[in-house]
Design a protein around this motif. Structure first.
Motif, mmCIF file in Angstrom:
data_model
loop_
_atom_site.group_PDB
_atom_site.id
_atom_site.type_symbol
_atom_site.label_atom_id
_atom_site.label_comp_id
_atom_site.label_asym_id
_atom_site.label_seq_id
_atom_site.Cartn_x
_atom_site.Cartn_y
_atom_site.Cartn_z
ATOM 1 N N LYS A 1 0.839 -1.192 0.000
ATOM 2 C CA LYS A 1 0.000 0.000 0.000
ATOM 3 C C LYS A 1 0.879 1.248 0.000
ATOM 4 C CE LYS A 1 -1.681 1.731 3.697
ATOM 5 N NZ LYS A 1 -1.152 3.105 3.445
ATOM 6 N N PHE B 1 -2.254 7.124 -0.672
ATOM 7 C CA PHE B 1 -3.388 6.217 -0.811
ATOM 8 C C PHE B 1 -4.729 6.950 -0.810
ATOM 9 C CE2 PHE B 1 -6.728 3.430 0.813
ATOM 10 C CZ PHE B 1 -6.668 2.426 -0.137
ATOM 11 N N PRO B 2 -4.970 7.919 0.081
ATOM 12 C CA PRO B 2 -6.257 8.640 0.026
ATOM 13 C C PRO B 2 -6.501 9.298 -1.327
ATOM 14 C CG PRO B 2 -5.190 9.039 2.127
ATOM 15 C CD PRO B 2 -4.182 8.326 1.266
ATOM 16 N N VAL C 1 -2.395 0.384 7.660
ATOM 17 C CA VAL C 1 -3.628 1.124 7.404
ATOM 18 C C VAL C 1 -3.748 2.242 8.434
ATOM 19 C CG1 VAL C 1 -6.135 0.998 7.176
ATOM 20 C CG2 VAL C 1 -4.705 -0.939 6.458
ATOM 21 N N GLU D 1 -6.271 7.975 8.065
ATOM 22 C CA GLU D 1 -6.699 8.609 6.820
ATOM 23 C C GLU D 1 -6.970 7.595 5.711
ATOM 24 O OE1 GLU D 1 -2.127 9.332 7.148
ATOM 25 O OE2 GLU D 1 -3.884 9.169 8.475
ATOM 26 N N ASP D 2 -6.278 6.445 5.777
ATOM 27 C CA ASP D 2 -6.533 5.385 4.797
ATOM 28 C C ASP D 2 -7.905 4.758 5.029
ATOM 29 O OD1 ASP D 2 -3.947 5.804 3.824
ATOM 30 O OD2 ASP D 2 -3.098 4.314 5.192
ATOM 31 N N GLU E 1 -9.600 1.448 12.931
ATOM 32 C CA GLU E 1 -9.620 1.591 11.479
ATOM 33 C C GLU E 1 -10.435 0.466 10.832
ATOM 34 O OE1 GLU E 1 -7.786 4.429 12.873
ATOM 35 O OE2 GLU E 1 -6.525 2.654 13.206
#
Length: 293
Positions: free
Chosen positions: A167, A172-173, A195, A198-199, A224
């Protein structure tokens, strides 16, 4: 008279493979590996060359299958290119470009191994030459090349599945936002890594219509995880096996996942439990190892 006809028929030569209709040859060639299509079949005759160039044979470019050693300069494929095309220096990038050219814009499924000497250049080439990609699997990329992914996503409007071996740590966002905006049929994501909050927000908000998500062997904190399960209401398949950050027996996690048809979280543990296992010196098998970032 009948005997003469039979003798004449028996004396007739068997049909030649070279005379076979192109459509029939294409059907047979679907059983060949990409390297045979590129370096062997085209050299038999003109008919075989024409059939091997059919774009339908190049729609699925699985270049990660088997072992990456087949693309090494000392491998059989490099030897074949050197012998038949007088190529003195074989490179994976060159072979990839041959495959992309043969597809003629029709490639729909591309899987790349970690052999890209210049990932940015090759990904840019694929994004321009393969606009009909539906499934894309990428190896771990350098940070600079990861940062380019958001600007490439809009070039694949038909994308449905994305597999990232690692990732992206920072963008990623942004990737999730571009997938939501430019890929209306996007429904499946597979990746692994840490993770972050924000992910999770990006998954729950931008990709809330995901139907399949695989986060196996990731660092996935309980908060998360719950945010993802709450936000992605259309999920049909979710996998977070051998993760660190939550307990696979957590009652709320199990309750939230009960509505998902295929919900797999086995082998996951809280961070303190994982640290205890490491402290005891117990050997962890591959299936339970997690790179906590």
């Amino acid at each position: 008279m009948e005997t003469a006809v039979q003798e004449s028929a028996s004396a007739a030569p068997a049909p030649s493979w070279a005379d076979m209709e192109t459509d029939c040859l294409v059907h047979v060639f679907r059983r060949l590996d990409l390297e045979d299509l590129a370096a062997a079949a085209p050299l038999v005759c003109r008919g075989w060359r024409r059939a091997a160039a059919d774009p339908s044979l190049w729609r699925a470019l699985d270049l990660r299958r088997d072992h990456v050693a087949r693309f090494m300069p000392w491998g059989a494929l490099a030897a074949a290119f050197a012998r038949r095309y007088d190529v003195s220096r074989f490179t994976f990038a060159g072979f990839l470009r041959i495959c992309v050219a043969r597809a003629r814009g029709s490639a729909a499924d591309i899987t790349l191994p970690p052999l890209l000497a210049s990932p940015a250049a090759e990904l840019d080439h694929i994004s321009l030459q393969c606009p009909r990609v539906r499934r894309l699997a990428l190896p771990k990329l350098p940070a600079g090349d990861e940062a380019r992914l958001p600007e490439l996503i809009p070039r694949w409007p038909l994308l449905e599945h994305l597999e990232l071996e690692a990732k992206p740590s920072s963008c990623f966002p942004d990737i999730a936002a571009k997938l939501a905006l430019y890929c209306p049929n996007f429904a499946s994501l597979k990746t692994t890594g840490s993770v972050k909050p924000e992910d999770a927000v990006a998954l729950a908000c931008s990709l809330h219509r995901l139907r399949s998500l695989c986060l196996d062997r990731s660092y996935l904190p309980r908060r998360e995880l719950l945010a993802i399960l709450v936000g992605c209401r259309e999920m049909r398949k979710f996998s977070a096996r051998s993760c660190v950050g939550f307990d696979d027996k957590d009652e709320e996690v199990i309750r939230r996942g009960a509505r998902i048809e295929r919900f797999e979280i086995g082998g996951s543990s809280r961070l303190d439990e994982f640290e205890d296992e490491m402290a005891t010196g117990d050997e962890l098998c591959d299936s339970s190892y997690v790179d906590v970032m």
